[in-house]
Design a protein around this motif. Sequence first.
Motif, PDB file in Angstrom:
ATOM      1  N   LEU A  13       0.812  -1.218   0.000  1.00  0.00           N
ATOM      2  CA  LEU A  13       0.000   0.000   0.000  1.00  0.00           C
ATOM      3  C   LEU A  13       0.842   1.262   0.000  1.00  0.00           C
ATOM      4  N   GLU A  70      -8.916   0.536  -4.715  1.00  0.00           N
ATOM      5  CA  GLU A  70      -9.456   0.518  -3.353  1.00  0.00           C
ATOM      6  C   GLU A  70      -9.869  -0.886  -2.950  1.00  0.00           C
ATOM      7  N   ARG A  73      -6.822  -2.820  -2.047  1.00  0.00           N
ATOM      8  CA  ARG A  73      -6.308  -2.392  -0.743  1.00  0.00           C
ATOM      9  C   ARG A  73      -7.136  -2.959   0.404  1.00  0.00           C
ATOM     10  N   GLU A  74      -8.444  -2.999   0.193  1.00  0.00           N
ATOM     11  CA  GLU A  74      -9.311  -3.574   1.240  1.00  0.00           C
ATOM     12  C   GLU A  74      -9.020  -5.061   1.427  1.00  0.00           C
ATOM     13  N   VAL A  76      -6.194  -6.703   0.711  1.00  0.00           N
ATOM     14  CA  VAL A  76      -4.870  -6.893   1.322  1.00  0.00           C
ATOM     15  C   VAL A  76      -4.952  -6.665   2.829  1.00  0.00           C
ATOM     16  N   THR A  77      -5.635  -5.585   3.245  1.00  0.00           N
ATOM     17  CA  THR A  77      -5.637  -5.236   4.673  1.00  0.00           C
ATOM     18  C   THR A  77      -6.469  -6.190   5.513  1.00  0.00           C
ATOM     19  N   LYS A  78      -7.388  -6.925   4.888  1.00  0.00           N
ATOM     20  CA  LYS A  78      -8.107  -7.936   5.666  1.00  0.00           C
ATOM     21  C   LYS A  78      -7.504  -9.333   5.488  1.00  0.00           C
ATOM     22  N   GLY A  79      -6.352  -9.392   4.861  1.00  0.00           N
ATOM     23  CA  GLY A  79      -5.642 -10.662   4.740  1.00  0.00           C
ATOM     24  C   GLY A  79      -6.279 -11.618   3.752  1.00  0.00           C
ATOM     25  N   PHE A 125       1.038  -4.405   5.735  1.00  0.00           N
ATOM     26  CA  PHE A 125      -0.207  -4.138   5.014  1.00  0.00           C
ATOM     27  C   PHE A 125      -1.232  -5.256   5.179  1.00  0.00           C
ATOM     28  N   GLY A 126      -0.772  -6.465   5.549  1.00  0.00           N
ATOM     29  CA  GLY A 126      -1.688  -7.590   5.726  1.00  0.00           C
ATOM     30  C   GLY A 126      -1.300  -8.812   4.915  1.00  0.00           C
ATOM     31  N   HIS A 128       0.444 -12.190   3.844  1.00  0.00           N
ATOM     32  CA  HIS A 128       0.882 -13.333   4.638  1.00  0.00           C
ATOM     33  C   HIS A 128       2.152 -13.936   4.047  1.00  0.00           C
TER      34      HIS A 128
END
Lengths: 148, 137
Positions: A13, A70, A73-74, A76-79, A125-126, A128
């Motif tokens: 990100l 977007e 990005r959402e 990635v950030t929630k894995g 950023f999330g 793994h």
Amino acid sequence: MLTSINLSGVFVLDQDRALDFYVGTLGLEVSNDIDLGFMRWLTVRVPGEPGRQILLEKPGPPGMDEASGEQVRELVTKGATGFTVGFTTDDCRKTYETLLARGVEFTQEPTEQSYGIDMGIRDPFGNHIRIVQLAQAPQQVPASASPA
Amino acid sequence: MSRTVEETNRRMLRARDAMDRSYAQPLDILALARIACVSEAHFIRTFRATFGETPHRYLQRRRVERSMFLLRETDRTVTDICFDVGFRSLGTYSRTFHEIMGETPTAYRKRVTVKGVPTCFAMAWTRPSSFGEAEND
């Protein structure tokens, strides 16, 4: 046909924060950091492994529309982007202590497996990431056999 | 991470990672909400909106999944496994396992084998969930 993997990609990100983590914290080295105008071509590699690079790519315009960026990005950030990249190490437990002291977030502490000792971490950023100390000899699991 | 939703997602993921990492410990919602830096009620609501199930359910099913792993791969007793994965009583474990899997831990142990894959994949793909194996829940 195909001969090797030389490049794989990870959505990050923020490329400066990615550099801090992948180089400063994990100990990789910058392979390329080039301003192409339309994008910053940023790759890192394990020191001594020039043939295999990881592209740290920022999602968004002009490569994809703002809304799609977007969404990426959402996820990635929630894995939710799944497995990112796997590294090997000579000493998983020692690497664990080093990374823990550097503030890395773990998804799994070093765990004995049939294939070696491995652990899981998150990038900032999330994404793994797995790190494994492989067992001395590669182990074949027969297709019809249950696990040991 | 500029957008609020990204910050929120990342905090919820941090709490979920804590469950994956420390399922054997006596985790409670308050401790997890603290990891996510929000109140308990807000945590439960936001976690569900983010991942499609409540944190309690996620943790319960992570523990059941890890117990399934131990049932398959070790000779430990059902009682030992129950406590290994963080349940506080055999009754709760047996009831929860049966509710989710439709069979007892012992029956599961007799029935199932899973081919050896890296544990992170087994954990991600064999945890019974509302959107997977336990779809009737």
